[in-house]
Write a protein that holds these residues in place. Structure first.
Motif, PDB file in Angstrom:
ATOM      1  N   ASP A  54      -3.937 -26.288  27.962  1.00 30.22           N
ATOM      2  CA  ASP A  54      -3.975 -26.134  29.418  1.00 30.22           C
ATOM      3  C   ASP A  54      -4.675 -24.813  29.720  1.00 30.22           C
ATOM      4  N   LEU A  55      -5.354 -24.763  30.847  1.00 31.64           N
ATOM      5  CA  LEU A  55      -6.213 -23.606  31.106  1.00 31.64           C
ATOM      6  C   LEU A  55      -6.438 -23.393  32.592  1.00 31.64           C
ATOM      7  N   MET A  56      -6.960 -22.222  32.912  1.00 33.20           N
ATOM      8  CA  MET A  56      -7.346 -21.882  34.269  1.00 33.20           C
ATOM      9  C   MET A  56      -8.874 -21.861  34.344  1.00 33.20           C
ATOM     10  N   VAL A  57      -9.402 -22.510  35.376  1.00 36.59           N
ATOM     11  CA  VAL A  57     -10.845 -22.578  35.584  1.00 36.59           C
ATOM     12  C   VAL A  57     -11.174 -21.936  36.923  1.00 36.59           C
ATOM     13  N   THR A  58     -12.078 -20.976  36.911  1.00 35.70           N
ATOM     14  CA  THR A  58     -12.448 -20.270  38.146  1.00 35.70           C
ATOM     15  C   THR A  58     -13.938 -20.420  38.408  1.00 35.70           C
ATOM     16  N   LYS A  98     -21.948 -21.027  36.588  1.00 37.38           N
ATOM     17  CA  LYS A  98     -20.948 -20.619  35.595  1.00 37.38           C
ATOM     18  C   LYS A  98     -19.528 -20.989  36.018  1.00 37.38           C
ATOM     19  N   LEU A  99     -18.663 -21.127  35.025  1.00 40.63           N
ATOM     20  CA  LEU A  99     -17.211 -21.219  35.243  1.00 40.63           C
ATOM     21  C   LEU A  99     -16.556 -20.186  34.344  1.00 40.63           C
ATOM     22  N   PHE A 100     -15.500 -19.570  34.846  1.00 37.60           N
ATOM     23  CA  PHE A 100     -14.740 -18.594  34.051  1.00 37.60           C
ATOM     24  C   PHE A 100     -13.466 -19.299  33.574  1.00 37.60           C
ATOM     25  N   LEU A 101     -13.233 -19.294  32.276  1.00 37.70           N
ATOM     26  CA  LEU A 101     -12.105 -20.015  31.700  1.00 37.70           C
ATOM     27  C   LEU A 101     -11.105 -19.048  31.071  1.00 37.70           C
ATOM     28  N   VAL A 102      -9.817 -19.317  31.243  1.00 38.81           N
ATOM     29  CA  VAL A 102      -8.777 -18.574  30.521  1.00 38.81           C
ATOM     30  C   VAL A 102      -7.889 -19.598  29.822  1.00 38.81           C
ATOM     31  N   VAL A 103      -7.848 -19.506  28.482  1.00 39.41           N
ATOM     32  CA  VAL A 103      -7.114 -20.490  27.678  1.00 39.41           C
ATOM     33  C   VAL A 103      -6.033 -19.799  26.847  1.00 39.41           C
TER      34      VAL A 103
END
Lengths: 384, 125
Positions: A112-116, A126-131
């Motif tokens: 599961d992750l956050m997509v900005t 671009k997309l910024f991902l935090v996993v």
């Protein structure tokens, strides 16, 4: 007394840019996802947990994976990434972020992750991902392999990640960065301050209002100390991070969700966009669409136990006849609830809030009830 | 001064006649962190030295408590049911877990005295 011990790591542990600060604050360090991380500070898990809900807590989450996914010329980055996740990425406005899941071909959760979506028009590709820390290698390899011909994934491994969580977080942060005051829930902004290029987002993993601050490693300790200097802020370890997220009803990867659970079974159906439900076009779509239509055969639920004994991960959930109908995936004593809290999967027939069940703890059947999550009231920032 | 002995698993037993009072050491409570639940043995239960006899739960994890010697449980510290945090505050005093009638006092010689336990935990850190 035999305390559970973590297995000896086979590789040397990695350190976050705040490692020295943790040691100087007297943290108890443990191996977590390949990193030497603070499980608690001298305040202790219980008080750290309560302090976060009452004022504000600062968490080092630099072990998490941060990356930028950039489209190759002529490719729409959101359409491209939607092929891997069921979330509505296309309609993300600049500066907006969303929780979603990377899925296997059978709808299992890879992570599961956050997509900005970045604010600046020049970063529209671009997309910024935090996993998750424990999954970043798997995720990054998966994304690169699946989308490599259309997009380039660049891990931001020279960035630290701080989380400032709690009712006092906004006041503390805006004293240093006034722009954060107007940041809405699930919104992010790139802010350059004193030479440091920050990505500040209003989100978190505690059920409280708060922020995550992506920051170049060399500035991380200075900023952490700056935030800790506020009277309202205490350093909080992974122990309280876990009890806070559990009370908030949030999943921990590898425990509550994994490649054998789908987002529908995990009660994460809300994270699947309306258009995506109808159109599909993500891995495991056929299975997930069927589960959405017919209901899944099992469901992740919140469980409140009578008495004080916590039920831990792996404990069997049984019906009145003693038949096993599910299993606990996370459980602890909830400091704010003042009692044991757990979550787990049960047969859907037993998933309705109010349903009485029992959980086997050391051979004893402890009475428990299915309850709606979160266990504690959510205090997210309300967007006007 | 009553005789207090320690196990390598961080239980203590204080002998008064043939009755021993058992708890976990201050070192143990410090390692466990905030204690939120203690499962006490039933009165009358007989145990052998080294048997699992109680469970202590912190926010993070459950840990077993072992019988320091062979005997029969005669009393338990019921106050811990409502106030398990007493174990953190007074591990070697008010935070005792249970009392037991010691059937083989010779087993006590297999345990550490206060000085030996101090050197033992000094080496663990």
């Amino acid at each position: 007394m035999a305390a559970s011990r973590a297995p000896e790591p086979t590789e040397p542990l990695r350190q976050t840019p705040l490692h020295g600060l943790h040691l100087s604050l007297g943290a108890k360090m443990v191996p977590f996802a390949g990193y030497d991380m603070p499980v608690q500070y001298p305040l202790g898990i219980l008080k750290e947990h309560l302090h976060t809900r009452a004022a504000a807590g600062l968490f080092d989450v630099s072990h998490m994976g941060q990356a930028v996914l950039r489209a190759k010329p002529g490719i729409d980055i959101a359409e491209c990434f939607e092929q891997l996740v069921p979330g509505n990425i296309r309609d993300l406005k600049p500066g907006q972020m969303r929780y979603t899941t990377l899925l296997t071909g059978t709808g299992g959760i890879i992570d599961d992750l956050m997509v900005t979506r970045p604010v600046a028009p020049e970063h529209a590709d671009k997309l910024f991902l935090v996993v998750n820390a424990a999954r970043k290698a798997v995720d990054f390899a998966h994304i690169s392999a699946a989308l490599g011909d259309r997009a380039e994934l660049k891990p931001l491994d020279t960035r630290a990640l701080l989380a400032l969580q709690g009712p006092a977080a906004a006041e503390v942060l805006s004293a240093h960065i006034p722009q954060t005051e107007s940041l809405g829930f699930m919104q992010a902004q790139r802010i350059e301050i004193d030479g440091a290029d920050l990505i500040v987002s209003r989100c978190g993993y505690t059920g409280e209002d708060g922020f995550e601050i992506s920051i170049p490693a060399e500035y991380a300790a200075t900023w952490a100390e700056k935030l800790l200097a506020a009277h309202a802020v205490e350093a909080i370890g992974l122990g309280a991070r876990d009890s806070l997220r559990l009370e908030a009803g949030l999943c921990l990867y590898g425990h509550d969700i994994d490649e054998t659970t789908t987002p529908v079974e995990a009660a994460l159906g809300w994270s699947i966009g309306k258009r995506r439900r109808a159109e599909g076009g993500f891995p495991g779509a056929a299975i997930i669409q069927k589960q959405l239509a017919d209901g899944p055969s099992r469901l992740r639920v919140g469980l409140a136990l009578e008495g004080r004994a916590p039920a831990r991960e792996g404990a069997a959930i049984v019906d009145a006849a003693g038949q096993k109908i599910g299993q606990v995936t996370s459980g602890t004593f909830g400091p704010s609830v003042g009692g044991p809290v757990a979550m787990g999967y049960v047969d859907s027939a037993f998933a309705k809030p109010g349903r009485t069940l029992a959980i086997l703890v050391r051979g004893k059947a402890l009475a428990a009830k299915v309850v709606a999550m979160p266990f504690t009231e959510k205090h997210f920032h309300r967007n006007d | 001064m009553s005789d207090i002995r320690f196990t390598e698993e961080h239980e203590w037993i204080r002998l008064d006649g043939d009755v021993g009072t058992v708890g976990i050491t201050d070192y143990a409570q410090e390692q466990l962190g905030d204690i939120v639940f203690v499962e006490l043995p039933e009165q009358g239960k007989t145990v052998k030295q080294g048997d699992e006899i109680a469970v202590v739960e912190s926010v993070k994890a459950a840990s077993e408590i072992y019988a320091p010697v062979t005997g029969e449980v005669t009393d338990t510290n019921g106050a811990l049911e409502e106030a398990p945090e007493t174990v953190n505050a007074e591990a070697e005093d008010g935070g005792w877990f249970f009392r037991m009638r010691v059937t083989d006092p010779g087993e006590l010689s297999t345990l550490m005295d206060s000085d030996a336990y101090k050197s033992y935990i000094a080496e663990l850190d």
